[in-house]
Motif scaffolding. Structure first.
Motif, PDB file in Angstrom:
ATOM      1  N   VAL A   1      56.275  54.438   7.340  1.00 41.13           N
ATOM      2  CA  VAL A   1      56.408  52.977   7.343  1.00 41.13           C
ATOM      3  C   VAL A   1      57.124  52.505   8.608  1.00 41.13           C
ATOM      4  CG1 VAL A   1      57.420  51.013   6.130  1.00 41.13           C
ATOM      5  CG2 VAL A   1      56.360  52.863   4.828  1.00 41.13           C
ATOM      6  N   THR A   2      58.145  53.270   9.040  1.00 36.58           N
ATOM      7  CA  THR A   2      58.871  52.915  10.260  1.00 36.58           C
ATOM      8  C   THR A   2      57.969  52.998  11.486  1.00 36.58           C
ATOM      9  OG1 THR A   2      60.928  53.753   9.290  1.00 36.58           O
ATOM     10  CG2 THR A   2      60.874  53.463  11.678  1.00 36.58           C
ATOM     11  N   LEU A   3      57.173  54.060  11.562  1.00 38.39           N
ATOM     12  CA  LEU A   3      56.228  54.186  12.679  1.00 38.39           C
ATOM     13  C   LEU A   3      55.227  53.038  12.679  1.00 38.39           C
ATOM     14  CD1 LEU A   3      55.463  58.035  12.615  1.00 38.39           C
ATOM     15  CD2 LEU A   3      56.864  56.781  14.277  1.00 38.39           C
ATOM     16  N   LEU A   4      54.807  52.640  11.496  1.00 38.60           N
ATOM     17  CA  LEU A   4      53.865  51.527  11.390  1.00 38.60           C
ATOM     18  C   LEU A   4      54.503  50.229  11.870  1.00 38.60           C
ATOM     19  CD1 LEU A   4      50.966  50.964  10.357  1.00 38.60           C
ATOM     20  CD2 LEU A   4      51.983  50.310   8.178  1.00 38.60           C
ATOM     21  N   ALA A   5      55.785  50.031  11.530  1.00 34.67           N
ATOM     22  CA  ALA A   5      56.485  48.816  11.955  1.00 34.67           C
ATOM     23  C   ALA A   5      56.695  48.803  13.470  1.00 34.67           C
ATOM     24  CB  ALA A   5      57.826  48.717  11.233  1.00 34.67           C
TER      25      ALA A   5
ATOM     26  N   PHE B   1      48.377  51.819  18.645  1.00 33.28           N
ATOM     27  CA  PHE B   1      47.685  52.822  17.841  1.00 33.28           C
ATOM     28  C   PHE B   1      47.171  52.167  16.561  1.00 33.28           C
ATOM     29  CE2 PHE B   1      51.071  55.058  20.155  1.00 33.28           C
ATOM     30  CZ  PHE B   1      50.310  55.970  20.880  1.00 33.28           C
ATOM     31  N   SER B   2      46.087  52.692  16.053  1.00 33.30           N
ATOM     32  CA  SER B   2      45.545  52.189  14.789  1.00 33.30           C
ATOM     33  C   SER B   2      46.373  52.725  13.628  1.00 33.30           C
ATOM     34  CB  SER B   2      44.082  52.614  14.635  1.00 33.30           C
ATOM     35  OG  SER B   2      43.984  54.030  14.547  1.00 33.30           O
ATOM     36  N   TRP B   3      46.243  52.052  12.470  1.00 36.34           N
ATOM     37  CA  TRP B   3      46.991  52.524  11.304  1.00 36.34           C
ATOM     38  C   TRP B   3      46.470  53.877  10.840  1.00 36.34           C
ATOM     39  CZ3 TRP B   3      44.607  53.597   6.713  1.00 36.34           C
ATOM     40  CH2 TRP B   3      43.344  53.040   6.488  1.00 36.34           C
TER      41      TRP B   3
ATOM     42  N   PHE C   1      47.622  59.656  10.133  1.00 36.50           N
ATOM     43  CA  PHE C   1      47.390  61.045  10.529  1.00 36.50           C
ATOM     44  C   PHE C   1      48.690  61.705  10.984  1.00 36.50           C
ATOM     45  CE2 PHE C   1      46.395  64.145  13.888  1.00 36.50           C
ATOM     46  CZ  PHE C   1      45.637  65.041  13.152  1.00 36.50           C
ATOM     47  N   ILE C   2      49.471  60.998  11.789  1.00 34.32           N
ATOM     48  CA  ILE C   2      50.748  61.544  12.261  1.00 34.32           C
ATOM     49  C   ILE C   2      51.677  61.821  11.084  1.00 34.32           C
ATOM     50  CG2 ILE C   2      52.821  61.036  13.603  1.00 34.32           C
ATOM     51  CD1 ILE C   2      51.058  59.419  15.509  1.00 34.32           C
ATOM     52  N   THR C   3      51.726  60.882  10.143  1.00 32.17           N
ATOM     53  CA  THR C   3      52.587  61.062   8.971  1.00 32.17           C
ATOM     54  C   THR C   3      52.151  62.258   8.138  1.00 32.17           C
ATOM     55  OG1 THR C   3      52.921  58.661   8.907  1.00 32.17           O
ATOM     56  CG2 THR C   3      53.541  59.911   6.947  1.00 32.17           C
ATOM     57  N   SER C   4      50.847  62.416   7.951  1.00 34.68           N
ATOM     58  CA  SER C   4      50.349  63.543   7.157  1.00 34.68           C
ATOM     59  C   SER C   4      50.627  64.874   7.849  1.00 34.68           C
ATOM     60  CB  SER C   4      48.854  63.377   6.895  1.00 34.68           C
ATOM     61  OG  SER C   4      48.123  63.350   8.110  1.00 34.68           O
ATOM     62  N   VAL C   5      50.488  64.912   9.170  1.00 37.76           N
ATOM     63  CA  VAL C   5      50.774  66.148   9.909  1.00 37.76           C
ATOM     64  C   VAL C   5      52.255  66.503   9.813  1.00 37.76           C
ATOM     65  CG1 VAL C   5      50.843  67.187  12.207  1.00 37.76           C
ATOM     66  CG2 VAL C   5      48.823  65.920  11.478  1.00 37.76           C
ATOM     67  N   LEU C   6      53.121  65.503   9.972  1.00 36.52           N
ATOM     68  CA  LEU C   6      54.558  65.752   9.836  1.00 36.52           C
ATOM     69  C   LEU C   6      54.905  66.223   8.429  1.00 36.52           C
ATOM     70  CD1 LEU C   6      56.028  62.699  11.808  1.00 36.52           C
ATOM     71  CD2 LEU C   6      55.923  65.091  12.541  1.00 36.52           C
ATOM     72  N   SER C   7      54.214  65.681   7.441  1.00 33.84           N
ATOM     73  CA  SER C   7      54.440  66.113   6.066  1.00 33.84           C
ATOM     74  C   SER C   7      54.056  67.577   5.880  1.00 33.84           C
ATOM     75  CB  SER C   7      53.642  65.228   5.106  1.00 33.84           C
ATOM     76  OG  SER C   7      53.813  65.642   3.766  1.00 33.84           O
TER      77      SER C   7
ATOM     78  N   ILE D   1      45.905  63.399   4.403  1.00 34.13           N
ATOM     79  CA  ILE D   1      44.941  63.870   5.400  1.00 34.13           C
ATOM     80  C   ILE D   1      43.514  63.603   4.933  1.00 34.13           C
ATOM     81  CG2 ILE D   1      44.583  66.244   4.609  1.00 34.13           C
ATOM     82  CD1 ILE D   1      45.296  65.210   8.232  1.00 34.13           C
ATOM     83  N   THR D   2      43.287  63.673   3.614  1.00 37.40           N
ATOM     84  CA  THR D   2      41.963  63.344   3.078  1.00 37.40           C
ATOM     85  C   THR D   2      41.679  61.857   3.229  1.00 37.40           C
ATOM     86  OG1 THR D   2      42.206  65.136   1.455  1.00 37.40           O
ATOM     87  CG2 THR D   2      40.466  63.519   1.062  1.00 37.40           C
ATOM     88  N   ALA D   3      42.684  61.033   2.919  1.00 37.67           N
ATOM     89  CA  ALA D   3      42.522  59.584   3.079  1.00 37.67           C
ATOM     90  C   ALA D   3      42.303  59.224   4.544  1.00 37.67           C
ATOM     91  CB  ALA D   3      43.746  58.859   2.526  1.00 37.67           C
ATOM     92  N   TRP D   4      43.001  59.932   5.443  1.00 40.02           N
ATOM     93  CA  TRP D   4      42.811  59.666   6.871  1.00 40.02           C
ATOM     94  C   TRP D   4      41.382  59.956   7.294  1.00 40.02           C
ATOM     95  CZ3 TRP D   4      41.304  63.401  10.435  1.00 40.02           C
ATOM     96  CH2 TRP D   4      41.190  62.935  11.747  1.00 40.02           C
ATOM     97  N   TRP D   5      40.824  61.071   6.828  1.00 39.44           N
ATOM     98  CA  TRP D   5      39.455  61.411   7.221  1.00 39.44           C
ATOM     99  C   TRP D   5      38.473  60.332   6.773  1.00 39.44           C
ATOM    100  CZ3 TRP D   5      35.472  63.221   9.599  1.00 39.44           C
ATOM    101  CH2 TRP D   5      34.235  63.252   8.960  1.00 39.44           C
TER     102      TRP D   5
END
Length: 365
Positions: A65-69, A78-80, A85-91, A111-115
């Motif tokens: 959420v912070t990265l999005l803000a 960057f697109s949402w 994708f960045i958040t899922s990779v960090l997770s 990552i599935t939702a990102w795809w």
């Protein structure tokens, strides 16, 4: 953007509710792994473990959420989808570094939702067939399933293996279940309309990478004897089926109004191609669930037997409603449904108990 905001606002309440329900609905107490052969099925090993994983998951969510803000304040460079994708990779990175299960579950879902979201954006204004997105999601499920068996190499990754296998089975079964239904066949006809996915190099490259990883991981796990040749052939067969779907030209599943052919799909009229695909999808989902049950028996995994039995029972009941609802009278239909539910439930439960008892006897000996 709106979808991601809604998802972010709903995620915290869902996690909190799930966190408390996990304590309320557990049927057995938390036990030490050394005293339980199925310890890896426990999402929570201890209350302290649950609390620490929960706060780690919250920190990952708040980071996203912070990265999005920040991205919005900087003018959306960057697109949402990229932020997701960045958040899922960090997770996923935190999952393997700290060996936490909650972040793995969130990472796989994200990552599935990102795809799906990213592939949808790639197809915009290009009239590319939706089958590419659908097949990509199925490929993700097959990759999860293969990675689940890959994690069985070492006992310390056993819990991760369960999560990968569960998500893979759910994704694959959901795709096949949907395609075997009346609504799924209608969608199947619609999603083959348009130009080939080769018109988008991003989707082409993504599907190729997924295909290479599926084949590579499946070949590795079968050579290491982490899966049987039967399971390996099942992975290859499903990969081939979904690959064919991605390459299909436009399909005419239903006849146009005025034709006299009938089908069991509630008055909709299946063409010859539609009948063929209906048979294929129904047979594949049926044997996939049977294979899931027997795989659980051969691998001595009771959760696979239970999951397969539940899904197979659900499939039989749904198919009964799908095939006979429009042909039988309402009273006869519901009487038959009750009898079928009783018979199927009795046989499935008896077979499940026999398999599980045999597994326990073999384990004790």
């Amino acid at each position: 953007m709106i979808f991601f905001s809604i998802l972010s606002s709903l995620f915290l309440p869902i996690i909190i509710i799930g966190f408390f329900l996990s304590f309320v609905w557990r049927r057995k107490k938390i036990v030490h792994p050394a005293t339980d052969n199925e310890w890896y099925l426990q999402i929570i090993l201890s209350k302290e473990d649950a609390v620490s994983q929960f706060f780690l998951l919250l920190s990952i969510l708040f980071l996203g959420v912070t990265l999005l803000a920040f991205n919005k304040d900087l003018g959306d460079p960057f697109s949402w989808q990229t932020i997701l994708f960045i958040t899922s990779v960090l997770s996923l990175i935190s999952t393997y570094y700290l060996k936490t299960l909650y972040s793995l579950i969130f990472g796989l879902i994200a990552i599935t939702a990102w795809w799906v979201a990213q592939a949808t954006e790639w197809t915009q204004d290009k009239d590319i067939t939706l089958s590419a997105i659908f097949v990509g999601s199925a490929f993700v499920g097959l990759l999860f399933y293969s990675l689940g068996h890959l994690h069985e190499r070492e006992m310390k990754w056993k819990r991760f293996s369960f999560v990968y296998l569960f998500f893979g089975i759910i994704l694959i079964t959901s795709a096949l279940f949907f395609l075997s239904s009346r609504t799924g066949l209608s969608f199947f006809e619609e999603m083959t309309k348009g130009v080939s996915f080769f018109s988008s190099w991003q989707i082409t490259l993504s599907l190729f990478i997924l295909l290479v990883f599926i084949l590579g991981v499946s070949l590795y796990i079968v050579t290491k004897k982490l899966v049987s040749s039967f399971e390996f052939l099942a992975i290859l067969s499903l990969t081939f089926l979904f690959g064919v779907i991605a390459l299909l030209p436009q399909q005419s599943i239903f006849f146009q109004a005025g034709d006299f052919y009938n089908s069991y799909f509630g008055g909709k009229q299946l063409s010859g191609s539609g009948v063929l695909w209906a048979i294929i999808f129904n047979l594949v989902i049926f044997f996939e669930l049977l294979g899931l049950i027997f795989s659980g028996y051969l691998r001595r995994e009771t959760w696979l037997i239970n999951l397969g039995a539940i899904l197979l029972s659900l499939l039989i009941i749904v198919k009964y409603a799908d095939w006979f609802f429009t042909f039988l009278g309402k009273s006869i239909f519901f009487i038959g449904a009750g009898i079928l539910l009783f018979v199927v439930g009795w046989f499935m439960e008896k077979g499940r108990r026999v398999m599980i008892s045999n597994i326990k006897e073999q384990t004790q000996t």
